[in-house]
Design a protein around this motif. Structure first.
Motif, PDB file in Angstrom:
ATOM      1  N   TYR A   1     -11.996   2.796   1.663  1.00 47.34           N
ATOM      2  CA  TYR A   1     -10.590   2.862   2.045  1.00 47.34           C
ATOM      3  C   TYR A   1      -9.868   1.598   1.587  1.00 47.34           C
ATOM      4  O   TYR A   1     -10.234   0.483   1.972  1.00 47.34           O
ATOM      5  CB  TYR A   1     -10.486   3.026   3.553  1.00 47.34           C
ATOM      6  CG  TYR A   1      -9.084   3.233   4.082  1.00 47.34           C
ATOM      7  CD1 TYR A   1      -8.101   3.877   3.325  1.00 47.34           C
ATOM      8  CD2 TYR A   1      -8.744   2.798   5.350  1.00 47.34           C
ATOM      9  CE1 TYR A   1      -6.823   4.064   3.821  1.00 47.34           C
ATOM     10  CE2 TYR A   1      -7.470   2.990   5.857  1.00 47.34           C
ATOM     11  CZ  TYR A   1      -6.520   3.624   5.089  1.00 47.34           C
ATOM     12  OH  TYR A   1      -5.252   3.807   5.587  1.00 47.34           O
ATOM     13  N   SER A   2      -8.831   1.783   0.776  1.00 46.69           N
ATOM     14  CA  SER A   2      -8.177   0.638   0.133  1.00 46.69           C
ATOM     15  C   SER A   2      -7.363  -0.221   1.091  1.00 46.69           C
ATOM     16  O   SER A   2      -6.947  -1.322   0.727  1.00 46.69           O
ATOM     17  CB  SER A   2      -7.284   1.120  -1.011  1.00 46.69           C
ATOM     18  OG  SER A   2      -6.330   2.066  -0.555  1.00 46.69           O
ATOM     19  N   MET A   3      -7.127   0.254   2.317  1.00 43.23           N
ATOM     20  CA  MET A   3      -6.411  -0.572   3.291  1.00 43.23           C
ATOM     21  C   MET A   3      -7.282  -1.690   3.848  1.00 43.23           C
ATOM     22  O   MET A   3      -6.755  -2.721   4.288  1.00 43.23           O
ATOM     23  CB  MET A   3      -5.902   0.273   4.464  1.00 43.23           C
ATOM     24  CG  MET A   3      -4.496   0.820   4.320  1.00 43.23           C
ATOM     25  SD  MET A   3      -3.230  -0.453   4.075  1.00 43.23           S
ATOM     26  CE  MET A   3      -3.377  -1.389   5.596  1.00 43.23           C
TER      27      MET A   3
ATOM     28  N   ASN B   1      -4.812   2.708  11.075  1.00 43.17           N
ATOM     29  CA  ASN B   1      -4.548   1.437  10.406  1.00 43.17           C
ATOM     30  C   ASN B   1      -4.265   0.326  11.405  1.00 43.17           C
ATOM     31  O   ASN B   1      -4.765  -0.792  11.279  1.00 43.17           O
ATOM     32  CB  ASN B   1      -3.356   1.570   9.451  1.00 43.17           C
ATOM     33  CG  ASN B   1      -3.666   2.417   8.239  1.00 43.17           C
ATOM     34  OD1 ASN B   1      -4.819   2.527   7.838  1.00 43.17           O
ATOM     35  ND2 ASN B   1      -2.652   3.031   7.670  1.00 43.17           N
TER      36      ASN B   1
ATOM     37  N   LEU C   1      -6.750  -5.006   2.297  1.00 42.54           N
ATOM     38  CA  LEU C   1      -5.384  -5.454   2.603  1.00 42.54           C
ATOM     39  C   LEU C   1      -5.276  -5.970   4.033  1.00 42.54           C
ATOM     40  O   LEU C   1      -4.551  -6.931   4.302  1.00 42.54           O
ATOM     41  CB  LEU C   1      -4.392  -4.309   2.371  1.00 42.54           C
ATOM     42  CG  LEU C   1      -4.215  -3.859   0.919  1.00 42.54           C
ATOM     43  CD1 LEU C   1      -3.228  -2.706   0.840  1.00 42.54           C
ATOM     44  CD2 LEU C   1      -3.736  -5.021   0.048  1.00 42.54           C
TER      45      LEU C   1
ATOM     46  N   TYR D   1       0.843  -1.200   0.000  1.00 45.79           N
ATOM     47  CA  TYR D   1       0.000   0.000   0.000  1.00 45.79           C
ATOM     48  C   TYR D   1       0.877   1.249   0.000  1.00 45.79           C
ATOM     49  O   TYR D   1       1.911   1.307   0.655  1.00 45.79           O
ATOM     50  CB  TYR D   1      -0.900   0.015   1.239  1.00 45.79           C
ATOM     51  CG  TYR D   1      -1.676   1.301   1.409  1.00 45.79           C
ATOM     52  CD1 TYR D   1      -2.886   1.496   0.762  1.00 45.79           C
ATOM     53  CD2 TYR D   1      -1.181   2.327   2.212  1.00 45.79           C
ATOM     54  CE1 TYR D   1      -3.602   2.673   0.913  1.00 45.79           C
ATOM     55  CE2 TYR D   1      -1.887   3.513   2.368  1.00 45.79           C
ATOM     56  CZ  TYR D   1      -3.090   3.677   1.722  1.00 45.79           C
ATOM     57  OH  TYR D   1      -3.787   4.848   1.873  1.00 45.79           O
TER      58      TYR D   1
ATOM     59  N   THR E   1      -2.504  12.865  -0.484  1.00 43.07           N
ATOM     60  CA  THR E   1      -2.596  11.912   0.634  1.00 43.07           C
ATOM     61  C   THR E   1      -3.482  12.391   1.778  1.00 43.07           C
ATOM     62  O   THR E   1      -3.436  11.832   2.873  1.00 43.07           O
ATOM     63  CB  THR E   1      -1.196  11.571   1.176  1.00 43.07           C
ATOM     64  OG1 THR E   1      -0.508  12.784   1.517  1.00 43.07           O
ATOM     65  CG2 THR E   1      -0.385  10.792   0.147  1.00 43.07           C
TER      66      THR E   1
END
Length: 358
Positions: free
Chosen positions: A117-119, A93, A122, A19, A32
């Motif tokens: 949220y792309s985290m 996170n 993951l 990421y 960001t």
């Protein structure tokens, strides 16, 4: 990555990329969602004093439960919360990773509604959790009916709801959160990383905590507090959830320096949050200017704006970069995301957009 490492790597991690957003040295960085304003001198001095006060005792481990910091976070959040209902870690996170470790994992499912949220997916991969993307509608909205249908279909151990949502900036109706809570037997995590930037009349899920023991509200000091480099995130939840999360936290996961810095920042919350209104004004300026120029713009309760539509958003991203303005390509065909920065940064971005349109 070397082939021999790929062979040793877990099968579900092979071929993935770490990421991260591009870190490029350009005049205007708006990719960001950082707070563009530096810490005020008053806060710099307070944080420096707090850190200096800890240095002589660095031979000792920090308070592994960060009790004083959690008490300060509870006071900041309000709503009658206590230290027993707050937990802090290295950014939101890590807070969310701990929730995945404690309540998800092999044989369990986590549900989200993308684009979000792309985290989150993951974190699911990292904890061997099955990830399900319930998707949002074409306008990036989420209805009660759709959310409930997805919960019924997948019976998730964790349901993640972003409000305001990243990357779209849209906030959730309380009816969606409460409907999901009524339907699921698992935890519901409302990611409020951008809560301080919400528009008047948009409530916080913190208001629901006293009625819903399976609700978790995740937040961060990175954005509104301009404290991204300190890495402090936190969650508010029922004390039993806090107790469970401590089963998976690493010992002494928050350094004494981090705890001291965060407490000093919280003591100056009124000063630090003074930039929030200025950022919101630039966000609203971006929305109004882009719409006046014929662009499609998603409503935003955050410190960023999703805009389009481009025939080729990658080419548009490069055109803006060539003018010294770095925005974010979040992988949505036809869309880009820009952080609301200072007035000067916003002016540079809007000027670059006029050049792009021309």
């Amino acid at each position: 990555m070397s082939e021999w490492v790929q062979e040793l790597l877990r099968e579900d991690l092979r071929g993935l990329s770490a990421y991260g957003a591009p870190q490029l040295d350009v005049p205007v960085r708006l990719n960001t969602n950082e707070n563009s304003y530096p810490l005020p001198d008053e806060v710099v001095r307070a944080v420096s004093r707090a850190i200096t006060g800890e240095i002589a005792d660095l031979n000792r481990y920090p308070d592994r439960d960060a009790v004083k910091l959690r008490a300060d976070l509870a006071a900041y959040c309000g709503h009658g919360l206590t230290a027993e209902q707050l937990w802090a870690a290295n950014g939101s996170n890590e807070v969310q990773q701990q929730l995945f470790q404690a309540f998800a994992g092999p044989g369990r499912t986590a549900l989200g509604f993308g684009p979000a949220y792309s985290m989150h997916p993951l974190l699911a991969v990292g904890t061997a959790t099955t990830w399900v993307d319930g998707r949002r509608d074409g306008d990036f909205g989420l209805t009660v009916e759709h959310a409930v249908a997805q919960v019924r279909a997948h019976r998730p151990a964790l349901t993640l709801l972003c409000s305001p949502n990243n990357p779209t900036g849209t906030a959730l109706d309380f009816a969606v959160i409460e409907a999901v809570l009524a339907e699921t037997a698992g935890l519901v995590v409302v990611d409020e990383a951008y809560a301080e930037f919400r528009r008047p009349g948009t409530p916080s899920a913190l208001e629901l905590l006293d009625r819903h023991p399976r609700l978790v509200v995740s937040r961060t000091m990175s954005k509104a507090f301009a404290f991204a480099g300190a890495r402090v995130g936190y969650l508010a939840a029922h004390p039993a959830v806090i107790e469970a999360v401590q089963l998976v936290r690493l010992p002494y996961h928050l350094s004494a320096l981090t705890q001291a810095a965060a407490r000093a920042a919280l003591a100056h919350a009124d000063v630090l949050l003074g930039t929030v209104e200025a950022i919101k004004a630039q966000r609203d300026r971006i929305v109004a200017d882009l719409r006046a120029g014929g662009w499609t713009v998603a409503d935003s309760d955050a410190n960023f704006v999703l805009f389009g539509r481009f025939a080729d958003q990658k080419a548009a991203w490069q055109t803006l970069l060539d003018q010294g303005v770095l925005v974010r390509d979040v992988g949505l065909p036809g869309w880009l995301r820009v952080t609301a920065g200072t007035e000067e940064e916003t002016s540079a971005f809007l000027a670059a957009m006029k050049e792009l349109a021309a």
